[in-house]
Design a protein around this motif. Sequence first.
Motif, PDB file in Angstrom:
ATOM      1  N   GLY A 190      18.310   2.661 -21.852  1.00 28.18           N
ATOM      2  CA  GLY A 190      19.510   3.076 -22.550  1.00 28.18           C
ATOM      3  C   GLY A 190      19.293   3.398 -24.012  1.00 28.18           C
ATOM      4  N   ILE A 191      18.058   3.657 -24.405  1.00 22.41           N
ATOM      5  CA  ILE A 191      17.742   3.976 -25.796  1.00 22.41           C
ATOM      6  C   ILE A 191      17.464   5.465 -25.887  1.00 22.41           C
ATOM      7  N   VAL A 192      18.175   6.144 -26.774  1.00 24.24           N
ATOM      8  CA  VAL A 192      18.000   7.574 -26.964  1.00 24.24           C
ATOM      9  C   VAL A 192      17.189   7.784 -28.233  1.00 24.24           C
ATOM     10  N   LEU A 193      16.061   8.445 -28.079  1.00 26.39           N
ATOM     11  CA  LEU A 193      15.185   8.723 -29.207  1.00 26.39           C
ATOM     12  C   LEU A 193      15.155  10.225 -29.416  1.00 26.39           C
ATOM     13  N   GLN A 194      15.514  10.662 -30.607  1.00 25.45           N
ATOM     14  CA  GLN A 194      15.558  12.093 -30.892  1.00 25.45           C
ATOM     15  C   GLN A 194      14.605  12.419 -32.020  1.00 25.45           C
ATOM     16  N   LYS A 195      14.039  13.607 -31.950  1.00 33.04           N
ATOM     17  CA  LYS A 195      13.168  14.077 -33.021  1.00 33.04           C
ATOM     18  C   LYS A 195      14.030  14.428 -34.224  1.00 33.04           C
ATOM     19  N   PRO A 196      13.472  14.295 -35.414  1.00 30.15           N
ATOM     20  CA  PRO A 196      14.214  14.724 -36.599  1.00 30.15           C
ATOM     21  C   PRO A 196      14.494  16.237 -36.541  1.00 30.15           C
ATOM     22  N   PRO A 197      15.552  16.697 -37.206  1.00 29.25           N
ATOM     23  CA  PRO A 197      15.944  18.090 -37.082  1.00 29.25           C
ATOM     24  C   PRO A 197      14.871  19.083 -37.539  1.00 29.25           C
ATOM     25  N   TYR A 198      13.986  18.691 -38.428  1.00 25.53           N
ATOM     26  CA  TYR A 198      12.986  19.640 -38.902  1.00 25.53           C
ATOM     27  C   TYR A 198      11.871  19.864 -37.888  1.00 25.53           C
ATOM     28  N   TYR A 199      11.845  19.104 -36.758  1.00 26.16           N
ATOM     29  CA  TYR A 199      10.871  19.340 -35.708  1.00 26.16           C
ATOM     30  C   TYR A 199      11.415  20.259 -34.618  1.00 26.16           C
ATOM     31  N   THR A 250       2.762  10.934 -25.023  1.00 16.41           N
ATOM     32  CA  THR A 250       3.555  11.929 -25.738  1.00 16.41           C
ATOM     33  C   THR A 250       4.954  11.396 -25.973  1.00 16.41           C
ATOM     34  N   MET A 251       5.676  12.059 -26.853  1.00 19.53           N
ATOM     35  CA  MET A 251       7.057  11.664 -27.125  1.00 19.53           C
ATOM     36  C   MET A 251       7.915  11.828 -25.872  1.00 19.53           C
ATOM     37  N   ASP A 252       7.588  12.802 -25.024  1.00 19.32           N
ATOM     38  CA  ASP A 252       8.349  12.980 -23.787  1.00 19.32           C
ATOM     39  C   ASP A 252       8.187  11.762 -22.879  1.00 19.32           C
ATOM     40  N   ASP A 253       6.969  11.233 -22.781  1.00 16.54           N
ATOM     41  CA  ASP A 253       6.745  10.037 -21.974  1.00 16.54           C
ATOM     42  C   ASP A 253       7.517   8.849 -22.545  1.00 16.54           C
ATOM     43  N   LEU A 254       7.463   8.700 -23.850  1.00 15.33           N
ATOM     44  CA  LEU A 254       8.166   7.597 -24.498  1.00 15.33           C
ATOM     45  C   LEU A 254       9.682   7.759 -24.372  1.00 15.33           C
ATOM     46  N   ASN A 255      10.182   8.981 -24.505  1.00 17.84           N
ATOM     47  CA  ASN A 255      11.619   9.230 -24.339  1.00 17.84           C
ATOM     48  C   ASN A 255      12.078   8.877 -22.935  1.00 17.84           C
ATOM     49  N   ASN A 256      11.291   9.250 -21.927  1.00 17.52           N
ATOM     50  CA  ASN A 256      11.654   8.934 -20.545  1.00 17.52           C
ATOM     51  C   ASN A 256      11.669   7.427 -20.305  1.00 17.52           C
ATOM     52  N   ALA A 257      10.685   6.724 -20.858  1.00 13.27           N
ATOM     53  CA  ALA A 257      10.635   5.269 -20.690  1.00 13.27           C
ATOM     54  C   ALA A 257      11.797   4.593 -21.401  1.00 13.27           C
ATOM     55  N   LEU A 258      12.108   5.039 -22.608  1.00 16.58           N
ATOM     56  CA  LEU A 258      13.214   4.440 -23.357  1.00 16.58           C
ATOM     57  C   LEU A 258      14.567   4.750 -22.732  1.00 16.58           C
ATOM     58  N   ALA A 259      14.677   5.913 -22.092  1.00 17.18           N
ATOM     59  CA  ALA A 259      15.939   6.284 -21.447  1.00 17.18           C
ATOM     60  C   ALA A 259      16.298   5.315 -20.324  1.00 17.18           C
ATOM     61  N   GLU A 260      15.289   4.728 -19.684  1.00 17.61           N
ATOM     62  CA  GLU A 260      15.553   3.737 -18.631  1.00 17.61           C
ATOM     63  C   GLU A 260      16.250   2.497 -19.190  1.00 17.61           C
ATOM     64  N   SER A 293       6.294  -4.448 -24.095  1.00 16.04           N
ATOM     65  CA  SER A 293       5.295  -4.288 -23.037  1.00 16.04           C
ATOM     66  C   SER A 293       5.852  -3.497 -21.858  1.00 16.04           C
ATOM     67  N   ASP A 294       7.091  -3.771 -21.477  1.00 15.82           N
ATOM     68  CA  ASP A 294       7.716  -3.027 -20.378  1.00 15.82           C
ATOM     69  C   ASP A 294       7.872  -1.556 -20.726  1.00 15.82           C
ATOM     70  N   ILE A 295       8.269  -1.264 -21.954  1.00 14.40           N
ATOM     71  CA  ILE A 295       8.425   0.122 -22.387  1.00 14.40           C
ATOM     72  C   ILE A 295       7.071   0.827 -22.377  1.00 14.40           C
TER      73      ILE A 295
END
Length: 153
Positions: free
Chosen positions: A143-152, A131-141, A99-101
């Motif tokens: 300490g979770i790093v989310l990366q797209k697969p290399p084919y993207y 978007t994935m950018d919004d989710l990446n920014n929230a997860l970065a708070e 919920s916080d994320i």
Amino acid sequence: MENSFSSQLSNNSGVNNSNEMNISSSNMPLVEESSNSEVTQSEAQQNTQPLIDFAMQLDNANSVIPDAIALYYLRKAGFHSEDARLVKLVSLAAQKFISDIATDALNYSKMRSGGSSNAAARQQTNELTLTMDDLNNALAEYGIVLQKPPYYH
């Protein structure tokens, strides 16, 4: 003290051959008694009363994450306990974390859409896109790093 703790940990690690962790209250004291002060029975009961009330409230709490799913992942991680309240507590903690994320990602989405030229149209329809950018920014708070697969890329 560290040596006695490490020897106690090695003797009573609670980990068996099947990689499951057994939690028992007999190995850990509930109240640490110091040599300077004696804890009476009524003081110990007063100290544990909020904990008992909280444990009773866990039975009535409803979680979005079913207990069976929480129990599955706990056992997969090697945690084994017969107390259903612990499973409910982990389930509620996971729900709070998710919920916080989601709330942080929503805030990032609002900040992102607030500066766009399409903001007036979005305010009328109340549509926001996660978007994935919004989710990446929230997860970065957290300490979770989310990366797209290399084919993207």
